[in-house]
Design a protein around this motif. Structure first.
Motif, PDB file in Angstrom:
ATOM      1  N   VAL A  35      17.535  30.122  32.530  1.00 38.82           N
ATOM      2  CA  VAL A  35      18.256  30.215  31.152  1.00 38.82           C
ATOM      3  C   VAL A  35      17.354  30.314  29.956  1.00 38.82           C
ATOM      4  CG1 VAL A  35      20.453  28.917  31.959  1.00 38.82           C
ATOM      5  CG2 VAL A  35      18.436  27.724  30.995  1.00 38.82           C
ATOM      6  N   SER A  36      17.707  30.613  29.038  1.00 31.69           N
ATOM      7  CA  SER A  36      16.945  30.623  27.696  1.00 31.69           C
ATOM      8  C   SER A  36      17.632  30.001  26.554  1.00 31.69           C
ATOM      9  CB  SER A  36      16.432  32.299  27.317  1.00 31.69           C
ATOM     10  OG  SER A  36      15.797  32.151  26.041  1.00 31.69           O
ATOM     11  N   PHE A  37      17.050  29.163  25.964  1.00 35.13           N
ATOM     12  CA  PHE A  37      17.673  28.285  24.597  1.00 35.13           C
ATOM     13  C   PHE A  37      17.060  28.640  23.550  1.00 35.13           C
ATOM     14  CE2 PHE A  37      18.000  25.346  28.500  1.00 35.13           C
ATOM     15  CZ  PHE A  37      19.268  25.237  28.398  1.00 35.13           C
ATOM     16  N   GLY A  38      15.927  29.651  23.382  1.00 38.00           N
ATOM     17  CA  GLY A  38      15.451  29.955  22.097  1.00 38.00           C
ATOM     18  C   GLY A  38      14.203  30.972  22.263  1.00 38.00           C
ATOM     19  N   THR A  39      13.406  30.685  21.254  1.00 39.47           N
ATOM     20  CA  THR A  39      12.043  31.451  21.409  1.00 39.47           C
ATOM     21  C   THR A  39      10.739  30.618  21.551  1.00 39.47           C
ATOM     22  OG1 THR A  39      11.914  31.193  18.810  1.00 39.47           O
ATOM     23  CG2 THR A  39      13.031  33.240  19.954  1.00 39.47           C
ATOM     24  N   LYS A  40      10.897  29.373  21.313  1.00 42.87           N
ATOM     25  CA  LYS A  40       9.757  28.239  21.523  1.00 42.87           C
ATOM     26  C   LYS A  40       9.314  28.359  22.855  1.00 42.87           C
ATOM     27  CE  LYS A  40      10.100  24.623  18.195  1.00 42.87           C
ATOM     28  NZ  LYS A  40      10.037  22.936  18.123  1.00 42.87           N
ATOM     29  N   LYS A  44       5.386  29.333  28.214  1.00 46.39           N
ATOM     30  CA  LYS A  44       5.260  28.470  29.126  1.00 46.39           C
ATOM     31  C   LYS A  44       6.689  28.472  29.982  1.00 46.39           C
ATOM     32  CE  LYS A  44       2.862  24.699  26.573  1.00 46.39           C
ATOM     33  NZ  LYS A  44       3.315  23.453  25.930  1.00 46.39           N
ATOM     34  N   VAL A  45       6.590  27.918  31.224  1.00 46.24           N
ATOM     35  CA  VAL A  45       7.927  28.023  31.959  1.00 46.24           C
ATOM     36  C   VAL A  45       8.293  26.399  31.674  1.00 46.24           C
ATOM     37  CG1 VAL A  45       9.339  28.291  34.089  1.00 46.24           C
ATOM     38  CG2 VAL A  45       7.553  29.949  33.323  1.00 46.24           C
ATOM     39  N   ILE A  46       9.425  26.167  31.588  1.00 42.46           N
ATOM     40  CA  ILE A  46      10.117  24.580  31.488  1.00 42.46           C
ATOM     41  C   ILE A  46      10.833  24.529  32.602  1.00 42.46           C
ATOM     42  CG2 ILE A  46      11.230  22.837  30.043  1.00 42.46           C
ATOM     43  CD1 ILE A  46       9.890  24.035  27.664  1.00 42.46           C
ATOM     44  N   TYR A  47      10.848  23.414  33.181  1.00 43.54           N
ATOM     45  CA  TYR A  47      11.785  23.083  34.484  1.00 43.54           C
ATOM     46  C   TYR A  47      12.548  21.612  33.831  1.00 43.54           C
ATOM     47  CZ  TYR A  47      13.192  23.125  39.426  1.00 43.54           C
ATOM     48  OH  TYR A  47      13.973  23.238  40.511  1.00 43.54           O
ATOM     49  N   VAL A  48      13.655  22.056  33.761  1.00 44.25           N
ATOM     50  CA  VAL A  48      14.559  20.796  33.242  1.00 44.25           C
ATOM     51  C   VAL A  48      15.099  20.204  34.709  1.00 44.25           C
ATOM     52  CG1 VAL A  48      16.736  19.982  32.237  1.00 44.25           C
ATOM     53  CG2 VAL A  48      15.105  21.648  31.237  1.00 44.25           C
ATOM     54  N   ILE A  49      14.964  18.964  34.746  1.00 44.13           N
ATOM     55  CA  ILE A  49      15.169  18.210  36.110  1.00 44.13           C
ATOM     56  C   ILE A  49      16.666  17.445  35.821  1.00 44.13           C
ATOM     57  CG2 ILE A  49      14.621  16.384  37.805  1.00 44.13           C
ATOM     58  CD1 ILE A  49      11.682  17.891  37.368  1.00 44.13           C
ATOM     59  N   LYS A  50      17.443  17.685  36.706  1.00 48.99           N
ATOM     60  CA  LYS A  50      18.811  16.904  36.281  1.00 48.99           C
ATOM     61  C   LYS A  50      19.294  16.364  38.085  1.00 48.99           C
ATOM     62  CE  LYS A  50      21.327  21.367  36.665  1.00 48.99           C
ATOM     63  NZ  LYS A  50      21.909  20.981  38.224  1.00 48.99           N
ATOM     64  N   PRO A  51      20.085  15.487  37.608  1.00 53.57           N
ATOM     65  CA  PRO A  51      20.676  15.020  39.002  1.00 53.57           C
ATOM     66  C   PRO A  51      21.471  16.105  39.925  1.00 53.57           C
ATOM     67  CG  PRO A  51      21.362  13.586  37.121  1.00 53.57           C
ATOM     68  CD  PRO A  51      20.605  14.720  36.527  1.00 53.57           C
ATOM     69  N   ASP A  52      21.378  16.247  40.951  1.00 50.65           N
ATOM     70  CA  ASP A  52      22.175  17.264  41.610  1.00 50.65           C
ATOM     71  C   ASP A  52      23.505  16.863  41.719  1.00 50.65           C
ATOM     72  OD1 ASP A  52      19.899  18.604  42.708  1.00 50.65           O
ATOM     73  OD2 ASP A  52      19.433  17.537  44.524  1.00 50.65           O
ATOM     74  N   TYR A  53      23.957  15.639  41.858  1.00 49.98           N
ATOM     75  CA  TYR A  53      25.366  15.210  41.883  1.00 49.98           C
ATOM     76  C   TYR A  53      25.661  14.315  40.631  1.00 49.98           C
ATOM     77  CZ  TYR A  53      24.579  16.696  46.789  1.00 49.98           C
ATOM     78  OH  TYR A  53      24.036  17.435  47.885  1.00 49.98           O
ATOM     79  N   TYR A 116      15.055  22.503  24.373  1.00 46.48           N
ATOM     80  CA  TYR A 116      16.283  23.070  24.360  1.00 46.48           C
ATOM     81  C   TYR A 116      16.204  23.969  23.152  1.00 46.48           C
ATOM     82  CZ  TYR A 116      18.248  20.339  28.186  1.00 46.48           C
ATOM     83  OH  TYR A 116      18.568  19.814  29.077  1.00 46.48           O
ATOM     84  N   LYS A 117      14.987  24.498  22.718  1.00 43.35           N
ATOM     85  CA  LYS A 117      14.731  25.795  22.219  1.00 43.35           C
ATOM     86  C   LYS A 117      13.774  26.682  22.438  1.00 43.35           C
ATOM     87  CE  LYS A 117      15.741  23.252  17.460  1.00 43.35           C
ATOM     88  NZ  LYS A 117      15.036  22.740  16.529  1.00 43.35           N
ATOM     89  N   SER A 118      13.435  26.499  23.868  1.00 36.63           N
ATOM     90  CA  SER A 118      12.491  27.054  24.566  1.00 36.63           C
ATOM     91  C   SER A 118      13.089  28.438  25.154  1.00 36.63           C
ATOM     92  CB  SER A 118      11.676  26.202  25.509  1.00 36.63           C
ATOM     93  OG  SER A 118      10.782  25.166  24.950  1.00 36.63           O
ATOM     94  N   LYS A 119      12.211  29.475  25.284  1.00 37.09           N
ATOM     95  CA  LYS A 119      12.385  30.870  25.981  1.00 37.09           C
ATOM     96  C   LYS A 119      12.826  30.804  27.510  1.00 37.09           C
ATOM     97  CE  LYS A 119      11.139  35.371  25.882  1.00 37.09           C
ATOM     98  NZ  LYS A 119      10.356  36.548  24.930  1.00 37.09           N
TER      99      LYS A 119
END
Length: 322
Positions: A35-40, A44-53, A116-119
């Motif tokens: 996904v993309s949240f902005g232009t920052k 870089k490639v940012i990896y948002v880690i969330k719970p699977d369940y 959450y402002k990153s490209k």
């Protein structure tokens, strides 16, 4: 590696593929996506880690074991990992704070605002190829030294406990003289009453008593007890008296009705931050004991991996699955 373990791994991978295909068709929200949240941070490639369940049921150490795998996966690919337990639900969710930071430092020092402002952003989730091909953090850590050592290296390389947790551990370790102790860990409450399918069978109090007597006779050491069940604590305290040691803040569940899992029962400490920090501290302390007697749960796997073969003697109850 034995033929049996290879056979098991092969079928685990096949099961993973079948599950991926199911999610691809039925529950695509659980899959990894870009996904993309902005232009920052366009470089870089940012990896948002969330719970699977995100059912609010999964225990802290089960969550941590899985999040470590995602952190390692991201770093191996040159991504910048950020663990988000604020916008995704866990037992510790309150909608205001990133509960990961109750326990750990962020692995890349990123802030929520810049993430959450990153490209270029990936949201963690299932991929066509498993992120855990070697079967790390599974119950094999108790019988396979190679798996345990690799799990321990990954755990220690990719998480940093925060200062609050370390302060609790240091204070309690000194009071308990933890390095002299026989660590004893056993679950009761929902594990025993609900007998959740696929989870490891817990020993009876009598089985635990017998093993403690054996270790006590051999080593004449104090017993550091970790259990949430007041009935188990009472029985072991009655049997072993002042040899039993617990953390200064320990509390026990005595009014559990057995109708639902603990996380959905009204018996846990209301302050989620303190509840999680205290539990995590106890499991870290368990890893610092000289000896270990334990059942198999997600929590005991974490302690065993953190200790990484340094117990002078140990006994793990392998009693099959519910």
């Amino acid at each position: 590696m034995s033929i049996g373990v290879k056979f098991q791994r092969k079928h685990q991978r096949l099961g993973y593929l079948v599950k991926y295909l199911y999610y691809f068709i039925v529950k695509r929200n659980i899959l990894q996506k870009k996904v993309s949240f902005g232009t920052k941070n366009s470089d870089k490639v940012i990896y948002v880690i969330k719970p699977d369940y995100q059912d609010g049921v999964e225990g802290l150490l089960s969550l941590i074991n899985k999040q470590v795998l995602y952190i390692a996966y991201a770093r191996k690919r040159g991504f910048y990992p950020y663990v988000d337990w604020k916008n995704y639900k866990t037992q510790y969710y309150d909608g205001k704070n990133n509960a990961w930071e109750y326990f750990f430092k962020q692995p890349s020092g990123l802030t929520e605002d810049e993430v959450y402002k990153s490209k270029n952003v990936y949201l963690s989730g299932w991929t066509f190829k498993t992120i855990n091909p070697e079967g790390l953090f599974e119950a094999e850590v108790f019988i396979d030294n190679d798996i345990r050592e690799k799990s321990s290296k990954m755990l220690c390389d990719h998480i940093q406990f925060n200062d609050e947790v370390l302060s609790i551990v240091d204070r309690e370790a000194a009071n308990l003289r933890i390095s002299d102790c026989i660590g004893v860990y056993v679950r009761g409450t929902d594990y025993v009453k609900l007998k959740p399918s696929g989870e490891y069978v817990q020993p009876t109090v009598e089985q635990v008593k017998c093993k403690i007597r054996e270790f006590e006779n051999k080593y004449n050491a104090p017993i550091f007890l970790v259990t949430e069940d007041g009935n188990i604590f009472d029985a072991l305290k009655d049997e072993f008296g002042n040899a039993i040691r617990i953390v200064s803040f320990d509390t026990f569940i005595r009014n559990y009705e057995g109708k639902d899992v603990l996380s959905k029962s009204n018996v846990l400490e209301k302050n989620k931050r303190l509840r999680g920090q205290k539990y995590l501290a106890k499991m870290i302390l368990l890893s610092k004991c000289k000896y270990l007697i334990s059942s198999i749960t997600q929590g005991s796997k974490f302690s065993y991996i953190l200790n990484n073969g340094k117990y002078t003697d140990e006994y793990i109850f392998h009693l099959g699955l519910y």
